[in-house]
Design a protein around this motif. Structure first.
Motif, PDB file in Angstrom:
ATOM      1  N   SER A  40       0.771  -1.018  -0.250  1.00 55.07           N
ATOM      2  CA  SER A  40      -0.049  -0.089   0.085  1.00 55.07           C
ATOM      3  C   SER A  40       0.924   1.326   0.024  1.00 55.07           C
ATOM      4  CB  SER A  40      -0.736   0.051   1.266  1.00 55.07           C
ATOM      5  OG  SER A  40      -0.169   0.061   2.419  1.00 55.07           O
ATOM      6  N   GLU A  41       0.201   2.166  -0.183  1.00 49.78           N
ATOM      7  CA  GLU A  41       1.104   3.524  -0.388  1.00 49.78           C
ATOM      8  C   GLU A  41       1.436   4.160   0.512  1.00 49.78           C
ATOM      9  OE1 GLU A  41      -0.552   6.136  -3.140  1.00 49.78           O
ATOM     10  OE2 GLU A  41       0.622   7.764  -2.878  1.00 49.78           O
ATOM     11  N   LYS A  42       2.779   4.646   1.110  1.00 49.81           N
ATOM     12  CA  LYS A  42       3.269   4.854   2.215  1.00 49.81           C
ATOM     13  C   LYS A  42       2.042   6.206   3.067  1.00 49.81           C
ATOM     14  CE  LYS A  42       7.327   5.966   4.593  1.00 49.81           C
ATOM     15  NZ  LYS A  42       8.855   6.254   4.324  1.00 49.81           N
ATOM     16  N   GLY A  43       1.540   5.850   4.124  1.00 51.96           N
ATOM     17  CA  GLY A  43       0.719   6.857   4.657  1.00 51.96           C
ATOM     18  C   GLY A  43      -0.838   6.789   4.412  1.00 51.96           C
ATOM     19  N   LYS A  44      -1.058   5.639   3.584  1.00 55.29           N
ATOM     20  CA  LYS A  44      -2.517   5.442   3.258  1.00 55.29           C
ATOM     21  C   LYS A  44      -2.855   4.052   3.640  1.00 55.29           C
ATOM     22  CE  LYS A  44      -3.228   8.683  -0.248  1.00 55.29           C
ATOM     23  NZ  LYS A  44      -3.563   8.932  -1.784  1.00 55.29           N
ATOM     24  N   GLY A  45      -2.296   3.618   4.735  1.00 55.47           N
ATOM     25  CA  GLY A  45      -2.357   2.301   5.104  1.00 55.47           C
ATOM     26  C   GLY A  45      -3.965   1.912   5.502  1.00 55.47           C
ATOM     27  N   ASP A  46      -4.636   3.274   5.931  1.00 59.49           N
ATOM     28  CA  ASP A  46      -5.869   2.804   6.328  1.00 59.49           C
ATOM     29  C   ASP A  46      -6.662   3.274   5.074  1.00 59.49           C
ATOM     30  OD1 ASP A  46      -5.490   5.518   5.914  1.00 59.49           O
ATOM     31  OD2 ASP A  46      -6.096   6.302   8.022  1.00 59.49           O
ATOM     32  N   ASP A  47      -6.519   3.398   4.185  1.00 52.15           N
ATOM     33  CA  ASP A  47      -7.363   3.239   2.660  1.00 52.15           C
ATOM     34  C   ASP A  47      -8.404   2.198   2.957  1.00 52.15           C
ATOM     35  OD1 ASP A  47      -7.448   4.289  -0.253  1.00 52.15           O
ATOM     36  OD2 ASP A  47      -7.300   1.971  -0.102  1.00 52.15           O
ATOM     37  N   VAL A  48      -9.504   2.745   2.443  1.00 55.22           N
ATOM     38  CA  VAL A  48     -10.555   1.858   2.636  1.00 55.22           C
ATOM     39  C   VAL A  48     -10.374   0.306   1.755  1.00 55.22           C
ATOM     40  CG1 VAL A  48     -11.673   2.477   0.527  1.00 55.22           C
ATOM     41  CG2 VAL A  48     -12.964   1.250   2.341  1.00 55.22           C
ATOM     42  N   TYR A  49      -9.870   0.629   0.671  1.00 58.19           N
ATOM     43  CA  TYR A  49      -9.424  -0.744  -0.058  1.00 58.19           C
ATOM     44  C   TYR A  49      -8.329  -1.543   0.564  1.00 58.19           C
ATOM     45  CZ  TYR A  49     -12.157   1.040  -4.026  1.00 58.19           C
ATOM     46  OH  TYR A  49     -13.319   1.687  -4.754  1.00 58.19           O
ATOM     47  N   VAL A  50      -7.482  -0.938   1.283  1.00 52.81           N
ATOM     48  CA  VAL A  50      -6.244  -1.549   1.837  1.00 52.81           C
ATOM     49  C   VAL A  50      -7.042  -2.626   2.913  1.00 52.81           C
ATOM     50  CG1 VAL A  50      -4.093  -1.483   2.933  1.00 52.81           C
ATOM     51  CG2 VAL A  50      -4.499   0.151   1.119  1.00 52.81           C
ATOM     52  N   GLU A  51      -7.716  -1.917   3.911  1.00 50.40           N
ATOM     53  CA  GLU A  51      -8.362  -2.155   5.060  1.00 50.40           C
ATOM     54  C   GLU A  51      -9.372  -3.493   4.468  1.00 50.40           C
ATOM     55  OE1 GLU A  51      -9.102  -3.446   8.466  1.00 50.40           O
ATOM     56  OE2 GLU A  51      -7.507  -1.905   8.142  1.00 50.40           O
ATOM     57  N   ALA A  52      -9.970  -3.274   3.449  1.00 48.60           N
ATOM     58  CA  ALA A  52     -10.942  -4.422   2.968  1.00 48.60           C
ATOM     59  C   ALA A  52     -10.075  -5.606   2.563  1.00 48.60           C
ATOM     60  CB  ALA A  52     -11.747  -4.090   1.878  1.00 48.60           C
ATOM     61  N   THR A  53      -9.189  -5.470   1.845  1.00 46.65           N
ATOM     62  CA  THR A  53      -8.197  -6.533   1.584  1.00 46.65           C
ATOM     63  C   THR A  53      -7.770  -7.281   2.780  1.00 46.65           C
ATOM     64  OG1 THR A  53      -7.281  -5.420  -0.235  1.00 46.65           O
ATOM     65  CG2 THR A  53      -5.922  -7.166   0.336  1.00 46.65           C
ATOM     66  N   ARG A  54      -7.364  -6.391   3.933  1.00 46.85           N
ATOM     67  CA  ARG A  54      -6.684  -6.944   5.117  1.00 46.85           C
ATOM     68  C   ARG A  54      -7.875  -7.848   5.893  1.00 46.85           C
ATOM     69  NH1 ARG A  54      -4.781  -1.601   6.944  1.00 46.85           N
ATOM     70  NH2 ARG A  54      -2.754  -1.507   6.216  1.00 46.85           N
ATOM     71  N   GLN A  55      -9.059  -7.235   5.725  1.00 46.29           N
ATOM     72  CA  GLN A  55     -10.125  -8.173   6.322  1.00 46.29           C
ATOM     73  C   GLN A  55     -10.550  -9.508   5.622  1.00 46.29           C
ATOM     74  OE1 GLN A  55     -13.997  -5.950   6.739  1.00 46.29           O
ATOM     75  NE2 GLN A  55     -12.860  -4.170   7.820  1.00 46.29           N
ATOM     76  N   VAL A  56     -10.513  -9.261   4.246  1.00 46.71           N
ATOM     77  CA  VAL A  56     -10.719 -10.580   3.407  1.00 46.71           C
ATOM     78  C   VAL A  56      -9.428 -11.629   3.794  1.00 46.71           C
ATOM     79  CG1 VAL A  56     -10.454 -11.840   1.127  1.00 46.71           C
ATOM     80  CG2 VAL A  56     -11.643  -9.583   1.584  1.00 46.71           C
ATOM     81  N   ILE A  57      -8.331 -11.017   3.993  1.00 44.75           N
ATOM     82  CA  ILE A  57      -7.199 -12.155   4.445  1.00 44.75           C
ATOM     83  C   ILE A  57      -7.498 -12.825   5.599  1.00 44.75           C
ATOM     84  CG2 ILE A  57      -4.824 -12.403   4.790  1.00 44.75           C
ATOM     85  CD1 ILE A  57      -4.368 -10.287   2.465  1.00 44.75           C
TER      86      ILE A  57
END
Ligand code: NAP
Length: 545
Positions: A40-57
């Protein structure tokens, strides 16, 4: 309300529990670790798509310890190593495979992700034998992009096709699954306004979900394929009927012979469907008010494939008559009791200076195939029959500046079509013939001659479409010793029997009206004659007399 008091809720809970139990059982069989890398982009770790990916994993990791995950930012060494430049991007086992999700595998894409985990965990591509044989023939890299959206129920099927290919041939298939909501810029760039849409090496190979084999074949050919014809490796095929030619006559004959209980093989050296496949629009085939020629062909081929083994891409070199006919093709031998020649007809050429040299460089015999290349350009179409008029209308509709050039002052085409020329503002040059086609690398101009006045003129054009009828494809017939009529078509007895007992003809190669409905009818009639003759061979009666 507490658990156990609502039957509907209980049933849902039970179903979900059953599903999770099944998943755990499947995941327990995993022989492979599945390392995931999320960027993910630095400083955008809480981006909605990043967070959604984490949840799926997270959901999947709760079911198996085989899945591991590491997170990095785009400026990390590994991002450079694996050429990751978009956030979020999820790489799956990048040391073994080239599979990446650009965006989050959420919504419908959760199904694709589950399939990816199962295939990689089990270490199997699960491709069919036919798909495998197509994949084995690919000898260069395929950079595959599949555009998807979380709300598209058809997308997982196409994604799974891509996953299977990437797992089966990890050394050459590089798969990117791109969520158009996360990357609208890429969707715009690739014109992916409907999903799923698949590209390989920057070429469109699939619009909509494809059957697995069709997807593999499209990836192999780097073109959108609509059909997959299974290949045979047999060196000798024994059959009752061999049909040579896969146009409407041959295709319908195959349906009829098989339904009469005759073992049948159909051989086509080029594309199936003959001239119909090149016809932009068909409006006079019963049951279809308006249908694309290629679409009609695909329907016919699918129908015939239900009954007949089709051998496409091989040419019949020789037919040796005898008690059993022996056919030698470019790939194998056929032994057959009867042969049906439905070889159709090929384009007639103008025979003027420049035509041959500039063929494929502005001179074309297929507006459906080449028309789009001439959008907003100026072309002529030569001819006055149904083909020339239909194709002129097609060119006009796709934005080509087209003029029809006809050698007489009256069209041969049906009035209903001819009237549309006027309605669509298509200019017609009457009593005019093409004398020469000029151009260095590509067509640049034509020299036209007026038949009445004898005057010559030069017209600047980018393309010349030739639609001046057909000549019968009778090389094989001549070589085999079949008699032709004075017009050069195969001579037959009215029941499609040729002068050689056991060899029949049908379709355009017999001459007469060249209409799809007539060709299909002739194919059916020839098949019925073959059936009757095999039950009651007239040639044996002749010998006995
Ligand atoms: P066609 O009907 O034989 O017409 C050929 C045209 O090309 C004629 O107008 C002919 O001129 C002209 N021509 C022939 N040789 C020429 C030359 N050397 N230089 C300049 N012009 C020349 O062929 P087609 O239009 O390809 O159609 C073939 C068959 O398919 C026909 O039976 C047609 O009805 C059928 N077809 C049907 C449909 C449909 O129903 N939707 C669509 C396409 C084709 P003249 O008129 O002076 O002889």
């Amino acid at each position: 309300m507490t658990l156990g008091q609502n039957p509907a809720e209980d049933a849902a809970e039970n179903t979900q529990e059953d599903f999770l139990r099944q998943l755990r059982q499947t995941f327990a069989q995993f022989s492979n670790e599945i390392p995931l890398y999320l960027f993910s982009e630095k400083g955008k770790g809480d981006d909605v798509y990043v967070e959604a990916t984490r949840q799926v994993i997270r959901v999947f990791r709760n079911l198996t310890s085989k899945i591991t995950v590491k997170e990095y930012t785009l400026d990390h060494e590994l991002a450079k190593k694996w050429k990751v430049d978009s956030s979020p991007t999820l790489l799956i086992d990048p040391d073994r495979y080239n599979i990446r999700w650009v965006g989050a595998p959420i919504g419908e894409e959760g199904r694709s992700f589950l399939e990816a985990m199962i295939l990689i965990g089990l270490g199997k591509s699960n491709v069919s034998d036919q798909s495998r044989s197509v994949l084995e023939r690919i000898d260069a890299a395929r950079n595959v992009k599949i555009f998807v959206s979380p709300t598209c129920p058809y997308c997982p099927q196409q994604v799974v096709n891509g996953l299977k290919a990437a797992i089966e041939r990890p050394e050459i298939v590089f798969l990117e699954i791109i969520d158009i909501q996360c990357r609208p810029d890429l969707a715009e760039k690739y014109n992916a306004h409907s999903v799923p849409q698949a590209y390989a090496n920057e070429t469109l190979i699939g619009q909509g979900a494809q059957q697995e084999e069709v997807f593999m074949f499209s990836m192999h050919k780097l073109d959108v394929q609509t059909l997959f014809i299974p290949e045979s490796t047999d060196k000798l095929v024994k059959t009752d009927v061999v049909i040579v030619g896969g146009g409407p006559a041959g295709l319908s004959a195959g349906i009829y012979t098989v339904r009469s209980g005759l073992k049948t093989a159909l051989i086509e050296r080029d594309a199936l469907g003959g001239q119909v496949a090149l016809t932009p629009v068909v409006e006079n085939y019963p049951g279809f008010m308006q249908v694309g020629g290629k679409t009609l062909v695909d329907i016919m081929v699918q129908h015939t494939l239900e009954h007949v083994q089709i051998y496409q891409g091989e040419e019949v070199l020789e037919i040796k008559p005898g008690e059993t006919f022996e056919l030698q093709t470019t790939r194998r031998k056929f032994h057959t009791k009867t042969v049906l020649l439905a070889t159709g007809a090929t384009h007639r050429h103008l025979g003027v200076s420049g035509e041959k040299r500039l063929s494929g460089r502005g001179v074309s015999y297929c507006s459906t195939c080449d028309g789009p290349l001439f959008k907003a350009k100026k072309v002529i179409i030569v001819g006055g029959g149904n083909s020339a008029v239909t194709e002129a209308l097609h060119l006009r509709h796709i934005g080509v500046d087209v003029t029809l050039v006809h050698r007489r002052d009256k069209l041969r085409a049906q009035d209903v079509l001819a009237n549309q020329l006027n309605e669509n503002g298509i200019e017609v040059l009457w009593n005019t013939q093409v004398h020469e086609i000029k151009g260095k690398e590509r067509v640049q101009a034509v020299i036209l001659k007026n038949n009445r006045t004898g005057e010559s003129s030069e017209m600047a054009v980018d393309g010349v479409f030739v639609a001046i009828g057909y000549i019968p494809a009778v090389e094989l017939a001549k070589k085999t010793g079949l008699e032709l009529n004075p017009e050069g078509y195969i001579r037959h007895d009215g029941y499609h029997r040729t002068n050689i007992a056991g060899i029949y003809s049908a379709g355009d190669v017999e001459g007469g009206y060249k209409q799809i409905v007539i060709a299909t009818g002739q194919g059916a009639a020839a098949a019925m004659t073959i059936f009757e003759d095999l039950i009651n061979p007239y040639w044996k009666k002749e010998q006995a007399c």
